[in-house]
Design an enzyme around this catalytic site. Structure first.
Site, short mmCIF file in Angstrom:
data_model
loop_
_atom_site.label_atom_id
_atom_site.label_comp_id
_atom_site.label_asym_id
_atom_site.label_seq_id
_atom_site.Cartn_x
_atom_site.Cartn_y
_atom_site.Cartn_z
N LYS A 1 0.87 -1.19 0.00
CA LYS A 1 0.00 0.00 0.00
C LYS A 1 0.90 1.23 0.00
O LYS A 1 1.68 1.43 0.92
CB LYS A 1 -0.89 -0.01 1.24
N LYS B 1 -9.96 13.02 8.14
CA LYS B 1 -9.46 12.68 9.48
C LYS B 1 -9.41 13.92 10.36
O LYS B 1 -9.28 15.04 9.84
CB LYS B 1 -8.04 12.10 9.36
N ARG C 1 -7.51 -0.50 1.23
CA ARG C 1 -8.05 -1.76 0.71
C ARG C 1 -8.50 -1.60 -0.75
O ARG C 1 -8.48 -2.57 -1.52
CB ARG C 1 -9.19 -2.27 1.61
N1 BES Z 1 -4.03 4.61 6.99
C1 BES Z 1 -5.13 4.37 7.82
C2 BES Z 1 -4.83 3.40 8.96
C3 BES Z 1 -3.80 3.85 9.98
C4 BES Z 1 -4.21 4.48 11.15
C5 BES Z 1 -2.47 3.62 9.77
C6 BES Z 1 -3.26 4.90 12.06
C7 BES Z 1 -1.51 4.01 10.70
C8 BES Z 1 -1.91 4.65 11.85
C9 BES Z 1 -6.29 3.78 7.00
O1 BES Z 1 -6.37 4.21 5.70
C10 BES Z 1 -7.55 4.20 7.67
O2 BES Z 1 -7.82 5.36 7.70
N2 BES Z 1 -8.29 3.23 8.17
C11 BES Z 1 -9.51 3.50 8.83
C12 BES Z 1 -10.53 2.49 8.37
C13 BES Z 1 -11.93 2.78 8.81
C14 BES Z 1 -12.44 4.01 8.11
C15 BES Z 1 -12.78 1.59 8.51
C16 BES Z 1 -9.27 3.41 10.33
O3 BES Z 1 -8.50 2.56 10.76
O4 BES Z 1 -9.82 4.23 11.05
ZN ZN Z 2 -4.60 4.84 4.85
MN MN Z 3 -7.47 6.00 5.51
#
Ligand code: BES
Ligand code: ZN
Ligand code: MN
Length: 490
Positions: free
Chosen positions: A254, A266, A340
Site C-alpha cells: 500500500k 481525518k 483496501r
Molecule cells: N491509513 C489508515 C490506517 C492507519 C491508522 C495507519 C493509524 C496508521 C496509523 C487507513 O487508511 C484508515 O484510515 N483506516 C480507517 C478504516 C476505517 C475508516 C474503517 C481506520 O483505521 O480508522
Molecule cells: Zn490509509
Molecule cells: Mn485512511
C-alpha cells in the site's frame, strides 16, 4: 538515500589499540571474563575494566547491554564501550549488542575489538541498523557517518558473512527514508522515480500510469487518487534471480503517500503521521533493493500502488460505487478506508499477470490493528497455513513482532452492501479482520496469501532496539529471510 556507516573487518592488532580514535568497544562475558584485547585495554587503562567487573556493575546488566566510559585515560579513543556478551552469543544477542553500540556511536567512528566474537557480522549489522539518522531535511552541515571497524581473527570470512547483511541494511535504510519522507517531497511521482532508479541494480521496472490503469479497469485504485493533483501510479519491480519460468513470489504494498481520509476527512490532531501511509510500499521497495543487491537466487515481483488520498471537488464521495479490475462493484461508505481499494486492484493485477506461487501484501491498513496489538506486533491474516507459518517463522528469527489473527465467513458478511457487491467498511468491531476479508475477495481460490497489517509497527514514537523513533523498516528483514527460506532453500 541515507547511507549506512561503512563497515570493514581488520585483523586483530593488540598494538594498535592505544592509538585508535573515535569510540572503542570491548567485550566482557556476563561472569566478567575479558579476552586478549579486553585485557590489553584494561592494562592501558590501568585496571579500570577490572574495577568495573569487581565492583559488581555487570550483575545488574543483561546480555547486549553496554557500560560506557568517556575520555578514558591511557587510550586515544574518546569513549570506551564495554559490552556484556557471552562468548557463544546467538544472532539476536549479537545484533542487540551491536545495536547498543550503534546507538552510542552517533556519527562517530567506532572500532569494535571483536577477537573472540562468534558472530562479528551480526554485531556489525546491529550497529549499522541502529546508527540510522534521518537528516534529509536538516540544513546544518551534513557529516558522513563514521566507519565501523571490527577487528577479528579472520577478516575475509567475516567480510563474506557481512556482504548479504550490508544488502539488508541498505534495504532497511531505503524503507525508512521513504517512510520518513514528508508527502510534499515523496509524491507519487517522486516515489516512482526512486523506484526507477533501482533499475541500476538489475531490477526490471515498469510504471503503469493512470491511462494504463483505466484501460485495465482499475476503478478502485483510481477512485482513491482522483481527488489529488498527484497522478496515481502502479510501480512494478521484477527480480529474476531464480529459474526462468518459475512462478515468482509477489510482494504487494500500500503506497498512500498521504492519507487525509479524503471527504471522510481525518481529525487534524496527528494527521501529519499519515505521511507514513506508504509504509507497505516502502517495505516492498526496500526488500526488492535488498534482493537485487545480494543477487538472491529467487524470482520475486514487487508491486506498489502509489496514490494520494485528498478531499477536493474531484474526490470520491461516500456512497459512490466503483468497479474494480476483478469486476466486483464496491460501495465506498468511507473514503478513509482507502488502502483496501488500492490493494484490491494491485492484488488482482499481480495474480492475473504473474500467476504467483504466493502473495504477501503489506499495508498500514487499520487503526484497529494498533488497538489490538499496539506497536509490538504486526498482524498476519492468511488463507494458507503453510505460507503464513513460514512468514511467522521468518519474523520470529529476525525478532520482528508478528501475530496471526483469524479470517472467517462471518466477518466477510459484515461487508455486504445493499446496492453493490461489497462495501468498503464493516463497522467498528474486528476492523483489522474485516479489512483483510475485503482483500480476501480479491485473492483467487488456490493462491496462497498472507496479509500483513503494519499500521502499528511501520513508524513508532519511541526508539526501538534497531531504530531511533520514526520509521522502523519493519518487515524488510522478515521478507528477506522468507525469500531465503522458501525460495532459496538455505
Ligand atoms: N491509513 C489508515 C490506517 C492507519 C491508522 C495507519 C493509524 C496508521 C496509523 C487507513 O487508511 C484508515 O484510515 N483506516 C480507517 C478504516 C476505517 C475508516 C474503517 C481506520 O483505521 O480508522
Ligand atoms: Zn490509509
Ligand atoms: Mn485512511
Amino acid at each position: 538515500m541515507t547511507t549506512p556507516a561503512p563497515v570493514r573487518f581488520a585483523a586483530t592488532d593488540l598494538d594498535a589499540i592505544a592509538a585508535a580514535t573515535g569510540r572503542l568497544a570491548v567485550f566482557v562475558t556476563p561472569d566478567g571474563k575479558l579476552d586478549a584485547e579486553g585485557r590489553r585495554v584494561n592494562r592501558l587503562m590501568r585496571g579500570a575494566l577490572q574495577r568495573i567487573v569487581e565492583g559488581g556493575a555487570l550483575e545488574k546488566k543483561e546480555a547486549g547491554e553496554v557500560i560506557s566510559l568517556a575520555w578514558p585515560a591511557g587510550l586515544a579513543a574518546e569513549a570506551l564501550d564495554m559490552v556484556i556478551l557471552p562468548r557463544n552469543a546467538g544472532i539476536e544477542d549479537s545484533r542487540r549488542a551491536g545495536a547498543a553500540l550503534g546507538r552510542a556511536k552517533g556519527d562517530k567512528a567506532l572500532t569494535i575489538l571483536g577477537g573472540t566474537l562468534r558472530r562479528p557480522a551480526e554485531v556489525a549489522l546491529g550497529a549499522v541498523l541502529r546508527a540510522y539518522d534521518y537528516t534529509a531535511h536538516k540544513t546544518a552541515e551534513k557529516t558522513e557517518p563514521g566507519a565501523i571497524t571490527v577487528t577479528v581473527r579472520e577478516p575475509e570470512a567475516s567480510e563474506a558473512a557481512f556482504a548479504p547483511a550490508r544488502a539488508v541494511a541498505e534495504g532497511v535504510f531505503l524503507t525508512r527514508d521513504l517512510t520518513n519522507a514528508p508527502a510534499n517531497h515523496l509524491t507519487t511521482t517522486a516515489f516512482a522515480e526512486e523506484i526507477k532508479g533501482l533499475a541500476a541494480l538489475g531490477l526490471k521496472i515498469t510504471v503503469l500510469e493512470e491511462s494504463d490503469m483505466e484501460q485495465l479497469g482499475m476503478g478502485a485504485l483510481l477512485a482513491v487518487g482522483q481527488g489529488s493533483a498527484s497522478p496515481s501510479k502502479l510501480a512494478v519491480m521484477e527480480w529474476q534471480g531464480g529459474e526462468t519460468g518459475a512462478a515468482p513470489l509477489a510482494l504487494v504494498g500500500k503506497g498512500v503517500v498521504f492519507d487525509t481520509g479524503g471527504i471522510s476527512i481525518k481529525p487534524a490532531q496527528g494527521m501529519e503521521e499519515m505521511t507514513m501511509d506508504m509504509g507497505g510500499a516502502g517495505v516492498v521497495t526496500g526488500v526488492m533493493r535488498t534482493l537485487a543487491a545480494r543477487k538472491a537466487r529467487a524470482n520475486v515481483v514487487g508491486l506498489v500502488g502509489l496514490v494520494e488520498n485528498m478531499p477536493s471537488g474531484t474526490a470520491t464521495r461516500p456512497g459512490d460505487v466503483v468497479t474494480s479490475m476483478k469486476g466486483d462493484t464496491i460501495e465506498i461508505i468511507n473514503t478513509d478506508a482507502e488502502g483496501r481499494l488500492v490493494l484490491a486492484d494491485v492484488l488482482w493485477y499481480a495474480q492475473k499477470t504473474w500467476r504467483p506461487r504466493g502473495v504477501i501484501d503489506l499495508a498500514t491498513l487499520t487503526g484497529a490493528c494498533i488497538i489490538a496489538l499496539g506497536h509490538e506486533n504486526a498482524a498476519a491474516l492468511a488463507n494458507d497455513d503453510t505460507l503464513c507459518g513460514a512468514v511467522l517463522a521468518a519474523a520470529k528469527a529476525e525478532g520482528e513482532g508478528l501475530w496471526r489473527l483469524p479470517l472467517g465467513k462471518g466477518y466477510a458478511e459484515m461487508l455486504k452492501s445493499r446496492i453493490a457487491d461489497v462495501k468498503n467498511v464493516g463497522g467498528r468491531p474486528a476492523g483489522t479482520i474485516t479489512a483483510a476479508e475485503f482483500l480476501h475477495r480479491f485473492i483467487e481460490e488456490g493462491t496462497p496469501w498472507v496479509h500483513l497489517d503494519i499500521a502499528g509497527v511501520a513508524s513508532v514514537q519511541a526508539d526501538t532496539t534497531y531504530a531511533p523513533k520514526g520509521a522502523t523498516g519493519w518487515g524488510v528483514r522478515t521478507l528477506d529471510r522468507l525469500v531465503r527460506d522458501i525460495c532459496e532453500g538455505d
